[in-house]
Design an enzyme around this catalytic site. Structure first.
Site, PDB file in Angstrom:
ATOM      1  CB  CYS A   1      -0.906  -0.008   1.224  1.00 23.47           C
ATOM      2  SG  CYS A   1      -0.006   0.183   2.767  1.00 23.47           S
TER       3      CYS A   1
ATOM      4  CB  ALA B   1       3.960  -0.437   2.333  1.00 23.87           C
TER       5      ALA B   1
ATOM      6  CG  HIS C   1       7.873   4.870  -3.939  1.00 22.44           C
ATOM      7  ND1 HIS C   1       7.734   4.043  -5.022  1.00 22.44           N
ATOM      8  CD2 HIS C   1       8.104   4.071  -2.874  1.00 22.44           C
ATOM      9  CE1 HIS C   1       7.881   2.789  -4.634  1.00 22.44           C
ATOM     10  NE2 HIS C   1       8.101   2.777  -3.328  1.00 22.44           N
TER      11      HIS C   1
ATOM     12  NE  ARG D   1      12.276  -1.412   1.492  1.00 18.25           N
ATOM     13  CZ  ARG D   1      12.988  -0.294   1.488  1.00 18.25           C
ATOM     14  NH1 ARG D   1      13.305   0.302   2.616  1.00 18.25           N
ATOM     15  NH2 ARG D   1      13.386   0.246   0.363  1.00 18.25           N
TER      16      ARG D   1
HETATM   17 FE1  CFM Z   1      12.977   0.505  -5.636  1.00 16.55          FE
HETATM   18 FE2  CFM Z   1      12.356  -1.829  -5.843  1.00 16.55          FE
HETATM   19 FE3  CFM Z   1      10.980  -0.129  -4.276  1.00 16.55          FE
HETATM   20 FE4  CFM Z   1      13.510  -0.885  -3.619  1.00 16.55          FE
HETATM   21 FE5  CFM Z   1      12.504  -2.831  -1.975  1.00 16.55          FE
HETATM   22 FE6  CFM Z   1      11.376  -3.760  -4.217  1.00 16.55          FE
HETATM   23 FE7  CFM Z   1       9.955  -2.101  -2.698  1.00 16.55          FE
HETATM   24 MO1  CFM Z   1      10.521  -4.502  -1.892  1.00 16.55          MO
HETATM   25  S1  CFM Z   1      14.308  -1.222  -5.514  1.00 16.55           S
HETATM   26  S2  CFM Z   1      12.542   1.004  -3.580  1.00 16.55           S
HETATM   27  S3  CFM Z   1      14.379  -1.740  -1.828  1.00 16.55           S
HETATM   28  S4  CFM Z   1      11.084  -0.261  -6.376  1.00 16.55           S
HETATM   29  S5  CFM Z   1      12.566  -4.744  -2.766  1.00 16.55           S
HETATM   30  S6  CFM Z   1      11.982  -3.809  -6.413  1.00 16.55           S
HETATM   31  S7  CFM Z   1       9.339  -3.797  -3.698  1.00 16.55           S
HETATM   32  S8  CFM Z   1      10.791  -2.505  -0.832  1.00 16.55           S
HETATM   33  S9  CFM Z   1       9.103  -0.162  -3.112  1.00 16.55           S
HETATM   34  C1  HCA Z   2       6.748  -3.393   0.827  1.00 15.76           C
HETATM   35  C2  HCA Z   2       8.080  -3.890   1.328  1.00 15.76           C
HETATM   36  C3  HCA Z   2       8.603  -5.078   0.559  1.00 15.76           C
HETATM   37  C4  HCA Z   2       7.828  -6.327   0.840  1.00 15.76           C
HETATM   38  C5  HCA Z   2       8.598  -7.549   0.456  1.00 15.76           C
HETATM   39  C6  HCA Z   2       7.919  -8.838   0.252  1.00 15.76           C
HETATM   40  C7  HCA Z   2      10.086  -5.253   0.977  1.00 15.76           C
HETATM   41  O1  HCA Z   2       6.491  -3.363  -0.370  1.00 15.76           O
HETATM   42  O2  HCA Z   2       5.961  -3.020   1.652  1.00 15.76           O
HETATM   43  O3  HCA Z   2       6.751  -8.903  -0.169  1.00 15.76           O
HETATM   44  O4  HCA Z   2       8.594  -9.839   0.466  1.00 15.76           O
HETATM   45  O5  HCA Z   2      10.927  -5.271   0.129  1.00 15.76           O
HETATM   46  O6  HCA Z   2      10.315  -5.402   2.176  1.00 15.76           O
HETATM   47  O7  HCA Z   2       8.571  -4.785  -0.825  1.00 15.76           O
END
Ligand code: CFM
Ligand code: HCA
Length: 542
Positions: free
Chosen positions: A62, A65, A195, A96
């Site tokens: 969401c 998150a 973001h 995370r």
């Molecule tokens: Fe960029 Fe990602 Fe993301 Fe990320 Fe992550 Fe991710 Fe995420 Mo999980 S590189 S910031 S550190 S888009 S692994 S592929 S989904 S938390 S919002």
């Molecule tokens: C997020 C965080 C997450 C979840 C990872 C997962 C992460 O999107 O809220 O589903 O295993 O990297 O910690 O993407």
């Protein structure tokens, strides 16, 4: 025994869609694409960044998150208070794997979970007083430089004014920056809107606060690197070795002061474009700091990115040092490849991760001689699939709804062009790419299947049809994939491993993947329902 796929990509797409009601199938058909991007000027478009159809078990998270967990979460010395019922704070607490080194000052609030723990009466009568008390308590206990407040769904529904409360507390304290994020989980369609909200607020309330010029040569910020499993530590090691000064990382192992001084950098490097492109654009507009995309995932990509940094600064000493570092680091990388590639060559992978990793990690699989059969993002936008060349106006952008647009003006006092517009133009004319970059589709090759916002049913179907040698995604997918007999690597958290970035990270990755694809253990698993799909036992009340 491995199932040989005789199906064409069209058969696979049709098979997946055949289980859906017609309306759902029509929409999903636009998000499941047979890739034709290589060598084509007008490949088919993918539908991305749109609402998940209710009822589908999505992999997405969401907006809260994306804001609290992803962007602000890895900052060690800002107290992050979740205003809401306790679940949101609890489930975003240390999940995370963003690592921290508190440094000499030792300030690190990461191990704590701060929340207002709203109850029924707060929902009915309003939670602003409780929020003010929580901010006061955090201030009295820790005296942090900054306190951030994050809204959860009920806060938006009942209308608590978290910004007014934060402003009042900031004025009261005088020595602590308090600001808030309207990042209710339901805003936007995924983490992505979070973001954007985080980027806007950190830019408005924090970046630019430190007036003092910063020491160091070749000053950069690394945007979109979150230090998962220590990735950021490995990249910092490489920067130091090359003599590049990293002023601030957004936001892996970052501190309040790092954000405050970020505008003194000469150049912004963007690692995860999806999550942080807004900050890169705002810093360019306001401070004249140019940016381009880098990728430190895979040894070749790390080397390429370092060379691009060298080329940007145009300093021979730096360029030579970068070549020395690459040559030195590549010795170990090549030795590791010689050991692992014979076991991985020709094997197949699938990657379904957030908004950049499904693309970046394909470089590591390529180094191992492995082919990506299918990949996709949870919440990326069309430009992440098709490259920056997609015309933004034509891209459906759910993020732009409900988000307070901030005003960014080029202040001539602050505008400090690290390279003059003329110099930048000249570099572009001679082939240097500032913003252009390839999306995932072009790299993947024709005939592969690109799927946006993959869901539980489709993941299992892909595994059943293709039996890949490895499947990469997150915790929600992990166990169902393993129960289907396929090794699974979490590319969000790296399970318990990592780092996977940079040169040492690449070596770690080769070893991890070799172990997974060489082990037969998952192919021996047989879940009870594979033998008898329906339970036949009688349920007896005790
Ligand atoms: Fe960029 Fe990602 Fe993301 Fe990320 Fe992550 Fe991710 Fe995420 Mo999980 S590189 S910031 S550190 S888009 S692994 S592929 S989904 S938390 S919002
Ligand atoms: C997020 C965080 C997450 C979840 C990872 C997962 C992460 O999107 O809220 O589903 O295993 O990297 O910690 O993407």
């Amino acid at each position: 025994t491995k199932k040989l796929v005789q199906l064409t990509p069209t058969d696979v797409k049709e098979d997946i869609l055949s289980k859906y009601p017609p309306k759902v199938a029509r929409k999903r058909a636009k998000q499941i694409m047979i890739n034709e991007a290589t060598g084509s000027d007008s490949p088919p478009e993918i539908l991305a960044n749109v609402r998940t159809i209710p009822g589908i078990i999505t992999m997405r998270g969401c907006t809260y998150a994306g804001c609290k967990g992803v962007i602000m979460g890895p900052t060690r010395d800002i107290v992050n208070i979740t205003h809401g019922p306790i679940g949101c704070g609890f489930y975003s607490w240390l999940t995370r794997r963003n690592q921290t080194d508190p440094g000499p000052d030792g300030a690190n609030y990461m191990p704590y979970c701060f929340s207002t723990d709203m109850q029924d009466q707060d929902i009915i009568f309003g939670g602003e007083k409780k929020l003010a008390a929580a901010i006061q308590e955090a201030y009295d206990l820790l005296h942090p430089k900054g306190i951030c407040v994050f809204a959860t769904c009920p806060v938006g529904l009942i209308g608590d004014d978290i910004h007014a409360v934060s402003r009042k507390m900031k004025e009261k304290f005088g020595d602590c920056n308090v600001f808030a994020f309207s990042c209710e989980g339901y805003k936007g369609v995924s983490q992505s809107a979070g973001h954007h909200i985080a980027n806007n607020q950190v830019f408005t309330h924090l970046v630019g606060e430190e007036q003092k010029e910063q020491d160091g040569e070749f000053k950069i910020n690394l945007l979109g690197e979150y230090n998962i499993g220590g990735d950021g530590f490995e990249i910092d090691r490489i920067f130091k070795k090359c003599g590049i000064t990293c002023l601030s990382t957004f936001s892996g192992n970052s501190s309040y002061d790092q954000f405050a001084r970020a505008h003194h950098a000469d150049l912004n490097l963007v690692m995860c474009h999806r999550s942080i492109n807004y900050v890169a654009d705002m810093m360019e507009t306001k401070y004249g700091i140019p940016w381009f995309k880098v990728n430190f995932i895979s040894a070749k990509s790390a080397a390429k990115s370092l060379r691009k940094i060298g080329e940007y600064f145009g300093n021979q000493k730096l360029i030579d040092r970068i070549e020395e570092v690459i040559a030195e680091e590549m010795k170990d990388v090549e030795a590791a490849l010689a050991a692992h590639k014979p076991h991985t060559q020709g094997k197949t992978a699938m990657l379904f991760v957030g908004g950049s990793r499904a693309h970046h990690y394909q470089d590591l699989f390529t180094e191992l001689g492995m082919k990506t059969l299918s990949a996709g993002y949870e919440f990326a936008h069309r430009d992440d699939y098709e490259g920056r060349r997609v015309i933004p106006e034509l891209v459906p952008d759910a993020d732009s709804r409900n988000i307070e647009e901030i005003e960014v003006s080029a202040d001539p006092e602050l505008y400090n062009p690290r390279k003059s517009p003329e110099q930048i133009k000249a570099m572009e004319d001679s082939g240097f790419e500032f913003k252009d970059y390839d999306g995932m589709n072009e790299q993947m090759g024709n005939g592969t299947i690109v799927i946006d916002d993959l869901n539980q049913y489709e993941a299992e179907k892909l595994v059943e049809l293709y039996k890949p040698d490895i499947f990469c995604a997150g915790i929600k997918e992990k166990y169902s994939i393993q129960k289907n007999g396929v090794p699974m690597l979490q590319l969000h958290s790296y399970d318990y491993g990592g780092p996977f970035a940079g040169f040492k990270g690449a070596i770690n990755f080769y070893k991890t993947v070799d172990r997974l694809v060489s082990s037969k253990v998952w192919s021996y698993t047989e879940a009870p329902w594979q033998k008898s799909p329906e339970l036949t036992g009688t349920f007896v009340w005790e």
